[in-house]
Design an enzyme around this catalytic site. Structure first.
Site, PDB file in Angstrom:
ATOM      1  N   SER A 147      68.055  58.054 113.705  1.00  0.00           N
ATOM      2  CA  SER A 147      66.827  57.305 113.991  1.00  0.00           C
ATOM      3  C   SER A 147      66.998  56.527 115.295  1.00  0.00           C
ATOM      4  O   SER A 147      68.113  56.423 115.803  1.00  0.00           O
ATOM      5  CB  SER A 147      66.591  56.290 112.846  1.00  0.00           C
ATOM      6  N   TYR A 160      68.250  49.510 107.032  1.00  0.00           N
ATOM      7  CA  TYR A 160      67.955  50.827 107.601  1.00  0.00           C
ATOM      8  C   TYR A 160      68.767  51.042 108.881  1.00  0.00           C
ATOM      9  O   TYR A 160      69.396  52.086 109.067  1.00  0.00           O
ATOM     10  CB  TYR A 160      66.463  50.926 107.885  1.00  0.00           C
TER      11      TYR A 160
HETATM   12  P1  NAP Z   1      59.199  60.265 104.040  1.00  0.00           P
HETATM   13  O1  NAP Z   1      57.884  60.848 104.357  1.00  0.00           O
HETATM   14  O2  NAP Z   1      59.256  58.988 103.296  1.00  0.00           O
HETATM   15  O3  NAP Z   1      60.140  61.374 103.323  1.00  0.00           O
HETATM   16  C1  NAP Z   1      61.395  61.002 102.782  1.00  0.00           C
HETATM   17  C2  NAP Z   1      61.788  62.053 101.752  1.00  0.00           C
HETATM   18  O4  NAP Z   1      63.041  61.676 101.158  1.00  0.00           O
HETATM   19  C3  NAP Z   1      60.774  62.158 100.612  1.00  0.00           C
HETATM   20  O5  NAP Z   1      60.626  63.500 100.237  1.00  0.00           O
HETATM   21  C4  NAP Z   1      61.455  61.353  99.500  1.00  0.00           C
HETATM   22  O6  NAP Z   1      61.053  61.728  98.220  1.00  0.00           O
HETATM   23  C5  NAP Z   1      62.896  61.795  99.732  1.00  0.00           C
HETATM   24  N1  NAP Z   1      63.861  60.940  99.038  1.00  0.00           N
HETATM   25  C6  NAP Z   1      63.913  59.583  99.052  1.00  0.00           C
HETATM   26  N2  NAP Z   1      64.944  59.158  98.269  1.00  0.00           N
HETATM   27  C7  NAP Z   1      65.561  60.281  97.776  1.00  0.00           C
HETATM   28  C8  NAP Z   1      66.695  60.504  96.923  1.00  0.00           C
HETATM   29  N3  NAP Z   1      67.390  59.495  96.410  1.00  0.00           N
HETATM   30  N4  NAP Z   1      67.050  61.792  96.633  1.00  0.00           N
HETATM   31  C9  NAP Z   1      66.316  62.823  97.116  1.00  0.00           C
HETATM   32  N5  NAP Z   1      65.222  62.687  97.933  1.00  0.00           N
HETATM   33  C10 NAP Z   1      64.857  61.420  98.249  1.00  0.00           C
HETATM   34  O7  NAP Z   1      59.986  60.015 105.397  1.00  0.00           O
HETATM   35  P2  NAP Z   1      59.939  60.808 106.785  1.00  0.00           P
HETATM   36  O8  NAP Z   1      59.221  59.963 107.737  1.00  0.00           O
HETATM   37  O9  NAP Z   1      59.553  62.231 106.572  1.00  0.00           O
HETATM   38  O10 NAP Z   1      61.489  60.698 107.166  1.00  0.00           O
HETATM   39  C11 NAP Z   1      62.418  61.706 106.820  1.00  0.00           C
HETATM   40  C12 NAP Z   1      63.772  61.254 107.369  1.00  0.00           C
HETATM   41  O11 NAP Z   1      63.665  61.032 108.787  1.00  0.00           O
HETATM   42  C13 NAP Z   1      64.266  59.937 106.769  1.00  0.00           C
HETATM   43  O12 NAP Z   1      65.674  59.962 106.680  1.00  0.00           O
HETATM   44  C14 NAP Z   1      63.822  58.899 107.830  1.00  0.00           C
HETATM   45  O13 NAP Z   1      64.614  57.748 107.796  1.00  0.00           O
HETATM   46  C15 NAP Z   1      64.062  59.694 109.092  1.00  0.00           C
HETATM   47  N6  NAP Z   1      63.269  59.229 110.247  1.00  0.00           N
HETATM   48  C16 NAP Z   1      61.909  59.132 110.177  1.00  0.00           C
HETATM   49  C17 NAP Z   1      61.218  58.741 111.340  1.00  0.00           C
HETATM   50  C18 NAP Z   1      59.710  58.604 111.371  1.00  0.00           C
HETATM   51  O14 NAP Z   1      59.193  58.080 112.393  1.00  0.00           O
HETATM   52  N7  NAP Z   1      58.985  59.032 110.369  1.00  0.00           N
HETATM   53  C19 NAP Z   1      61.900  58.501 112.513  1.00  0.00           C
HETATM   54  C20 NAP Z   1      63.291  58.583 112.506  1.00  0.00           C
HETATM   55  C21 NAP Z   1      63.970  58.967 111.382  1.00  0.00           C
HETATM   56  P3  NAP Z   1      59.783  60.942  97.584  1.00  0.00           P
HETATM   57  O15 NAP Z   1      58.675  61.049  98.526  1.00  0.00           O
HETATM   58  O16 NAP Z   1      59.549  61.671  96.336  1.00  0.00           O
HETATM   59  O17 NAP Z   1      60.216  59.538  97.397  1.00  0.00           O
HETATM   60  C1  GCO Z   2      60.167  51.213 111.519  1.00  0.00           C
HETATM   61  C2  GCO Z   2      60.028  52.707 111.410  1.00  0.00           C
HETATM   62  C3  GCO Z   2      61.249  53.369 112.019  1.00  0.00           C
HETATM   63  C4  GCO Z   2      61.064  54.842 112.058  1.00  0.00           C
HETATM   64  C5  GCO Z   2      62.191  55.526 112.748  1.00  0.00           C
HETATM   65  C6  GCO Z   2      62.326  55.239 114.173  1.00  0.00           C
HETATM   66  O1  GCO Z   2      59.697  50.503 110.635  1.00  0.00           O
HETATM   67  O2  GCO Z   2      60.717  50.803 112.561  1.00  0.00           O
HETATM   68  O3  GCO Z   2      59.785  53.121 110.119  1.00  0.00           O
HETATM   69  O4  GCO Z   2      62.362  53.032 111.352  1.00  0.00           O
HETATM   70  O5  GCO Z   2      60.961  55.365 110.793  1.00  0.00           O
HETATM   71  O6  GCO Z   2      63.378  55.460 112.054  1.00  0.00           O
HETATM   72  O7  GCO Z   2      63.253  56.119 114.748  1.00  0.00           O
END
Ligand code: NAP
Ligand code: GCO
Length: 264
Positions: A147, A160
């Site tokens: 991230s 986080y």
């Molecule tokens: P999201 O929409 O909240 O998806 C997260 C997924 O992880 C969901 O399917 C959730 O299941 C699953 N999960 C949570 N706890 C779990 C567990 N204990 N065992 C198995 N599955 C579990 O998040 P996203 O935005 O797609 O993010 C996906 C990844 O990318 C995360 O690691 C997040 O930190 C990272 N990320 C996101 C962003 C962003 O801007 N969105 C940026 C950087 C990094 P449920 O929905 O059923 O809870």
């Molecule tokens: C926040 C966001 C971020 C993004 C992502 C950025 O509240 O700052 O949720 O954490 O998910 O990880 O790279």
């Protein structure tokens, strides 16, 4: 020649939390490159809905109900997947949560829950996937979802940031210990992407929404499909000598100090 480098035909990819958001986009990209897809989640209904959504776009996923933080569950389900589908060639440690709570109000249990899913989960999943499939077969790819918070601090997301910072270093140590088995372990560092996780800070008029659009040189939120190319690269032969790296896909956030609101 070059296309062959990115071809995932015959490969099986396990994408944790692949029921929606970035996980679903990455799983779809890997399937489009030829891979067979396995997903997991902690809610049965989300697995059923996601399986239908994948089917609707011609992807036949295999879905399993288990929690990445539960060591015995992970061992049992990887055994089950190995028997029912075969070895895992590509592991995407995507499952993750965030809690936006200032540290002075954040409980130790809340801190531990975030670190458990976002950091300990990838350790447990990777340890048993390598032991069961990748080390014996002297081949494998692991992609850890890092991230911006692997590099930058931000108000209210301490647990986080600690977990994602730790995941960057875990990625490097996995490469240090497992590269000799012809396993490549790298990270993807998404910037700010439009998913359920960021929905609360992305609403129209929300100060953080405006801030991110201004802070990102690309002047937009990332679309989950923006990650497909990097995921296919890190899952394919094209990255056979890339190890322990985090590829940031962030529209330029980490490249710049940012600019004042009224500056073009
Ligand atoms: P999201 O929409 O909240 O998806 C997260 C997924 O992880 C969901 O399917 C959730 O299941 C699953 N999960 C949570 N706890 C779990 C567990 N204990 N065992 C198995 N599955 C579990 O998040 P996203 O935005 O797609 O993010 C996906 C990844 O990318 C995360 O690691 C997040 O930190 C990272 N990320 C996101 C962003 C962003 O801007 N969105 C940026 C950087 C990094 P449920 O929905 O059923 O809870
Ligand atoms: C926040 C966001 C971020 C993004 C992502 C950025 O509240 O700052 O949720 O954490 O998910 O990880 O790279």
């Amino acid at each position: 020649m070059s296309q062959k480098l990115f071809n995932l035909t015959g490969k099986t990819a396990l994408v944790t939390g692949g029921t929606h958001g970035l996980g679903m986009a990455i799983a779809t990209g890997l399937a489009e490159a030829g891979a067979s897809i396995v997903i997991n989640d902690i809610f049965e209904d989300k697995l059923v809905t996601a399986t239908e959504q994948y089917k609707a776009i011609g992807i036949d996923v295999k879905a399993y109900l288990f929690d990445v933080t539960k060591e015995e569950q992970v061992k049992d389900y990887l055994d089950k997947i190995g028997k029912e589908i075969g070895p895992i060639d590509i592991l995407v440690n995507n499952a993750g949560i965030i809690k936006r709570i200032p540290m002075l109000e954040l409980s130790v249990d809340e801190f531990r829950e975030v670190v458990d899913i976002d950091l300990v989960g990838p350790f447990i999943m990777s340890k048993y996937t390598v032991a069961n499939f990748m080390k014996p077969r002297k081949s494998g790819k692991i992609i850890n979802m890092c991230s911006m918070m692997s590099e930058l601090g931000r108000n209210s997301v301490a647990a986080y940031a600690a977990a994602k910072g730790g995941l960057k270093m875990l990625t490097r140590n996995m490469a240090t210990e497992w590269a000799k088995y012809n396993i490549q372990i790298n990270g993807i560092g998404p910037g700010y992407f439009a998913t359920a996780q960021t929905a609360p800070i992305r609403t129209e008029g929300h100060p953080f929404n405006e801030f991110i659009i201004n802070r990102t040189p690309a002047a937009r939120w990332g679309d989950p499909d923006d990650l497909k190319g990097t995921a296919i690269f890190l899952a394919s032969a094209a990255s056979d000598f890339v190890n322990g790296q985090v590829v940031y896909v962030d529209g330029g956030i980490l490249a710049t100090i940012g600019k004042p609101h009224n500056e073009e």
